[in-house]
Design an enzyme around this catalytic site. Structure first.
Site, PDB file in Angstrom:
ATOM      1  N   GLY A 171       0.832  -1.208   0.000  1.00 24.44           N
ATOM      2  CA  GLY A 171       0.000   0.000   0.000  1.00 24.44           C
ATOM      3  C   GLY A 171       0.867   1.258   0.000  1.00 24.44           C
ATOM      4  O   GLY A 171       0.628   2.206  -0.763  1.00 24.44           O
ATOM      5  N   HIS A 172       1.902   1.266   0.844  1.00 26.01           N
ATOM      6  CA  HIS A 172       2.810   2.425   0.882  1.00 26.01           C
ATOM      7  C   HIS A 172       3.578   2.556  -0.439  1.00 26.01           C
ATOM      8  O   HIS A 172       3.735   3.660  -0.970  1.00 26.01           O
ATOM      9  CB  HIS A 172       3.840   2.267   2.005  1.00 26.01           C
ATOM     10  CG  HIS A 172       3.263   2.244   3.386  1.00 26.01           C
ATOM     11  ND1 HIS A 172       3.188   1.101   4.142  1.00 26.01           N
ATOM     12  CD2 HIS A 172       2.730   3.233   4.148  1.00 26.01           C
ATOM     13  CE1 HIS A 172       2.649   1.374   5.313  1.00 26.01           C
ATOM     14  NE2 HIS A 172       2.350   2.666   5.345  1.00 26.01           N
ATOM     15  N   LYS A 194      -7.213   4.328   2.382  1.00 23.37           N
ATOM     16  CA  LYS A 194      -7.639   3.423   3.454  1.00 23.37           C
ATOM     17  C   LYS A 194      -7.967   4.245   4.702  1.00 23.37           C
ATOM     18  O   LYS A 194      -8.922   3.976   5.404  1.00 23.37           O
ATOM     19  CB  LYS A 194      -6.570   2.394   3.767  1.00 23.37           C
ATOM     20  CG  LYS A 194      -7.007   1.524   4.908  1.00 23.37           C
ATOM     21  CD  LYS A 194      -5.999   0.477   5.255  1.00 23.37           C
ATOM     22  CE  LYS A 194      -6.325  -0.066   6.614  1.00 23.37           C
ATOM     23  NZ  LYS A 194      -5.902   0.862   7.672  1.00 23.37           N
ATOM     24  N   VAL A 200      -4.988  -0.788  -1.253  1.00 24.84           N
ATOM     25  CA  VAL A 200      -4.411  -2.033  -1.772  1.00 24.84           C
ATOM     26  C   VAL A 200      -4.865  -3.153  -0.835  1.00 24.84           C
ATOM     27  O   VAL A 200      -4.761  -3.030   0.390  1.00 24.84           O
ATOM     28  CB  VAL A 200      -2.869  -1.949  -1.839  1.00 24.84           C
ATOM     29  CG1 VAL A 200      -2.285  -3.256  -2.354  1.00 24.84           C
ATOM     30  CG2 VAL A 200      -2.445  -0.783  -2.730  1.00 24.84           C
TER      31      VAL A 200
END
Ligand code: PAF
Length: 280
Positions: A37-38, A152, A179
């Site tokens: 995700g990062h 998110k 993600v």
């Protein structure tokens, strides 16, 4: 090759040099323990900028007294390697002392009213003050042209957009898509707290969000839809903070009112608090 900087003068010098060359600077603030995700945010920043700075700073002021600040996972070597692989140019590693030079007691705080007060604001009092305080400081340190934040943390993104608009930071804020793992669980550093038996159950949150969307599309009234989602999660063993249907600005829609929606859930499975959302 990624460059790791720990001194503010060095960071400012590097960014000033890029600006002199006419390059646009992107920024991805993180608390480390990085995952796909990062890295997708770093890739997003790369698409919006010529150079990317990412920070890793586990910010004490956004954790409540009974939250996981001390046990928050810290994985500096893996983070550095991952950021390099994702195309980050500079890793900015401030210390607590350089972030809060006058100490916690004398630190100036940034409070964004309104959107900070609902949902997470009700369950984690002071959390967004800590986030806004550190993000303001990070923006002043890095001086980016754009910054990427994950969707998110939907409410965090809304709060930061308001912060940037109100304090007139010259920073373009861009939201990055959530993600997910193969079973739908949103990626989060906190997922690793889940026990072996809890991990498959955690995916129920995403299924609940999909159910909230279906219920909304079937014109189920908001209160009933939220109660249904809360009940499903409780049955699966979650302690539910909220399962909410909101307008994109997080205000409460009237039943039957047309327009876009976001469903948001915050719930604890054992000792792990998870949040997730779905826009439709
Ligand atoms: O989303 C996070 O990881 C943090 O809240 C942030 C934006 C890096 C501020 O500490």
């Amino acid at each position: 090759m990624i460059e790791t900087l720990t001194a503010l003068d060095a960071l400012r010098g590097r960014v000033r040099g890029w600006r002199r060359e006419g390059l646009r600077v992107g920024f991805v603030p993180t608390m480390g323990n990085l995952h796909a995700g990062h890295y997708s945010l770093v890739a997003l920043a790369r698409r919006h900028a010529d150079r990317v700075v990412s920070s890793v700073f586990v910010n004490p002021t956004q954790f409540g007294p009974n939250e996981d600040f001390t046990r928050y996972p810290r994985t500096p070597d893996a983070d550095t390697a991952g950021l390099e692989g994702a195309g980050c140019d500079v890793l900015w590693l401030p210390t607590v002392e350089s972030m809060y030079p006058f100490g916690a007691e004398l630190a100036s705080h940034v409070h964004v009213p309104g959107v900070s007060a609902v949902l997470e604001g009700e369950h984690r009092p002071g959390h967004f003050d800590g986030v806004c305080t550190v993000v303001s400081r990070l923006f002043n340190q890095v001086l980016p042209d754009m910054a990427a934040f994950g969707k998110k943390d939907y409410q965090q993104l809304a709060v930061i957009r308001q912060l940037v608009a109100d304090l007139q930071f010259p920073v373009e804020v861009v939201g990055g898509d959530i993600v997910r793992e193969a079973d739908g669980l949103a990626m989060s550093s906190r997922n690793q707290y889940l026990g072996v038996a809890e991990r498959p159950r955690a995916a129920i949150i995403h299924r609940t969000l999909l159910g909230m969307r279906r219920a909304h599309q079937a014109s189920v009234p908001r209160a009933a839809l939220e109660a249904q989602a809360t009940g499903q999660l409780r049955e699966a063993g979650f302690a539910v903070d909220y399962a909410a249907l909101r307008r994109p600005d997080l205000s409460e829609p009237a039943d039957g009112e047309p327009g876009p929606r976001v469903a948001l859930v915050a719930a604890r499975l054992g000792a792990t608090r998870l949040i997730d959302n779905l826009e439709f």
